[in-house]
Design a protein around this motif. Sequence first.
Motif, PDB file in Angstrom:
ATOM      1  N   THR A  33       0.754  -0.703  -0.295  1.00 43.42           N
ATOM      2  CA  THR A  33       0.087  -0.005   0.196  1.00 43.42           C
ATOM      3  C   THR A  33       0.637   1.339   0.047  1.00 43.42           C
ATOM      4  O   THR A  33       2.486   1.020   0.562  1.00 43.42           O
ATOM      5  N   ALA A  34       0.547   2.106  -0.300  1.00 42.73           N
ATOM      6  CA  ALA A  34       0.730   3.620  -0.327  1.00 42.73           C
ATOM      7  C   ALA A  34       0.073   4.499  -0.418  1.00 42.73           C
ATOM      8  O   ALA A  34      -1.126   4.752  -0.064  1.00 42.73           O
ATOM      9  N   ARG A  35       0.586   6.107   0.459  1.00 42.93           N
ATOM     10  CA  ARG A  35      -0.495   6.853   0.304  1.00 42.93           C
ATOM     11  C   ARG A  35       0.553   7.337  -0.728  1.00 42.93           C
ATOM     12  O   ARG A  35       1.223   8.319  -0.987  1.00 42.93           O
ATOM     13  N   LEU A  36      -0.410   8.620  -1.676  1.00 43.53           N
ATOM     14  CA  LEU A  36      -0.759   9.714  -2.678  1.00 43.53           C
ATOM     15  C   LEU A  36      -0.487  11.113  -2.428  1.00 43.53           C
ATOM     16  O   LEU A  36      -1.676  11.382  -1.809  1.00 43.53           O
ATOM     17  N   THR A  37      -0.141  11.647  -2.557  1.00 45.84           N
ATOM     18  CA  THR A  37      -0.895  13.424  -2.230  1.00 45.84           C
ATOM     19  C   THR A  37      -0.135  13.351  -3.709  1.00 45.84           C
ATOM     20  O   THR A  37       0.616  13.596  -4.193  1.00 45.84           O
ATOM     21  N   VAL A  38      -1.487  14.542  -4.018  1.00 47.83           N
ATOM     22  CA  VAL A  38      -1.436  15.120  -5.058  1.00 47.83           C
ATOM     23  C   VAL A  38      -1.464  16.079  -5.844  1.00 47.83           C
ATOM     24  O   VAL A  38      -2.675  16.680  -4.957  1.00 47.83           O
ATOM     25  N   GLN A  39      -1.238  17.448  -6.402  1.00 43.83           N
ATOM     26  CA  GLN A  39      -1.279  18.697  -5.859  1.00 43.83           C
ATOM     27  C   GLN A  39      -2.101  18.952  -8.067  1.00 43.83           C
ATOM     28  O   GLN A  39      -1.433  18.725  -8.641  1.00 43.83           O
ATOM     29  N   LEU A  40      -3.354  19.644  -7.593  1.00 46.35           N
ATOM     30  CA  LEU A  40      -3.679  19.497  -9.579  1.00 46.35           C
ATOM     31  C   LEU A  40      -4.334  21.485  -9.432  1.00 46.35           C
ATOM     32  O   LEU A  40      -4.327  21.535  -8.696  1.00 46.35           O
ATOM     33  N   GLU A  41      -4.578  20.745 -10.743  1.00 45.18           N
ATOM     34  CA  GLU A  41      -5.397  22.119 -11.017  1.00 45.18           C
ATOM     35  C   GLU A  41      -6.361  22.041 -12.306  1.00 45.18           C
ATOM     36  O   GLU A  41      -6.224  20.735 -12.938  1.00 45.18           O
ATOM     37  N   ALA A  42      -7.556  22.183 -11.960  1.00 43.32           N
ATOM     38  CA  ALA A  42      -8.609  22.109 -12.697  1.00 43.32           C
ATOM     39  C   ALA A  42      -8.781  23.683 -13.767  1.00 43.32           C
ATOM     40  O   ALA A  42      -9.812  25.005 -12.781  1.00 43.32           O
ATOM     41  N   PRO A  43      -9.021  24.163 -14.842  1.00 42.83           N
ATOM     42  CA  PRO A  43      -8.915  25.408 -15.421  1.00 42.83           C
ATOM     43  C   PRO A  43     -10.392  25.871 -15.570  1.00 42.83           C
ATOM     44  O   PRO A  43     -11.098  23.823 -15.795  1.00 42.83           O
ATOM     45  N   LEU A  44     -11.203  26.439 -15.409  1.00 41.65           N
ATOM     46  CA  LEU A  44     -12.725  27.003 -15.381  1.00 41.65           C
ATOM     47  C   LEU A  44     -12.991  27.512 -16.291  1.00 41.65           C
ATOM     48  O   LEU A  44     -11.831  28.418 -17.019  1.00 41.65           O
ATOM     49  N   ALA A  45     -14.011  27.584 -16.802  1.00 39.29           N
ATOM     50  CA  ALA A  45     -14.701  28.282 -17.955  1.00 39.29           C
ATOM     51  C   ALA A  45     -14.452  29.292 -18.022  1.00 39.29           C
ATOM     52  O   ALA A  45     -14.976  29.487 -16.395  1.00 39.29           O
ATOM     53  N   PRO A  46     -14.734  31.315 -18.314  1.00 45.55           N
ATOM     54  CA  PRO A  46     -14.701  31.851 -18.305  1.00 45.55           C
ATOM     55  C   PRO A  46     -16.463  31.962 -18.186  1.00 45.55           C
ATOM     56  O   PRO A  46     -17.092  31.608 -18.418  1.00 45.55           O
ATOM     57  N   GLU A  47     -16.408  33.244 -17.268  1.00 45.53           N
ATOM     58  CA  GLU A  47     -18.084  33.314 -16.627  1.00 45.53           C
ATOM     59  C   GLU A  47     -18.819  34.184 -17.898  1.00 45.53           C
ATOM     60  O   GLU A  47     -20.107  33.137 -17.702  1.00 45.53           O
ATOM     61  N   LYS A  48     -18.305  34.009 -18.863  1.00 48.04           N
ATOM     62  CA  LYS A  48     -19.652  34.653 -20.120  1.00 48.04           C
ATOM     63  C   LYS A  48     -20.049  33.414 -21.070  1.00 48.04           C
ATOM     64  O   LYS A  48     -20.912  33.530 -21.476  1.00 48.04           O
ATOM     65  N   ALA A  49     -19.136  32.583 -20.985  1.00 46.66           N
ATOM     66  CA  ALA A  49     -18.933  31.139 -21.750  1.00 46.66           C
ATOM     67  C   ALA A  49     -20.227  30.227 -21.333  1.00 46.66           C
ATOM     68  O   ALA A  49     -20.763  29.904 -21.922  1.00 46.66           O
ATOM     69  N   THR A  50     -20.085  30.620 -20.142  1.00 44.45           N
ATOM     70  CA  THR A  50     -21.155  29.160 -19.728  1.00 44.45           C
ATOM     71  C   THR A  50     -22.975  30.225 -18.755  1.00 44.45           C
ATOM     72  O   THR A  50     -23.381  29.377 -19.153  1.00 44.45           O
ATOM     73  N   GLN A  51     -23.087  31.447 -18.935  1.00 40.33           N
ATOM     74  CA  GLN A  51     -23.908  31.373 -19.362  1.00 40.33           C
ATOM     75  C   GLN A  51     -25.193  31.573 -20.680  1.00 40.33           C
ATOM     76  O   GLN A  51     -24.714  31.472 -21.417  1.00 40.33           O
TER      77      GLN A  51
END
Length: 184
Positions: A166-184
């Motif tokens: 077994t192992a312990r995995l620590t991961v740092q991620l980024e999730a890019p978000l769509a611009p506010e205008k594009a989602t409306q």
Amino acid sequence: MRSNIWLRNAAATLLLLFLLATVGAAVTYRMLWVRYESALGQLEPRSERLEGVVNAGTEIKGLLDAANSAVAPWLHPSGDAAQNEVQQQLRKIIMDSGSTLVSSQFALEPGADGKLARIRLTATVTGEWAKLVKFMESLQVHRPPFWVRTVNITREGGVSGPGPQTARLTVQLEAPLAPEKATQ
């Protein structure tokens, strides 16, 4: 018949004044006409450009829709619930791999200087080596993507033994978000 000198002088003066008024009106008319032509010469190209933009509006909208559809799979939807949705997606990937989520931290990073807003995630996951590999493979193919910034793997338990490691995995991620205008 001889006319009165005063009458002749008055008629000549009136004729001269009428002539001067006519010349003044003609000069004023010409000056205003030149200004009108100059202004019209400046406005016509502008109005033609605006007309071209208006006529190209449907084409521009079609190109924008095509660009949005090409980029949309690469961006997480933004909005008030974006952070919660991203967290739920990450939990689902972890659970589907058979691993266990120990802890997670999420922070919204607003977009600045032309960059997209993003959610920074740090997650600690434990499980067997094979399940952790499956989790990392799932991150690579998931759409919209989670961009992996750093990974730290620590082995847990004994070095040898009949059971799986077994192992312990620590991961740092980024999730890019769509611009506010594009989602409306």
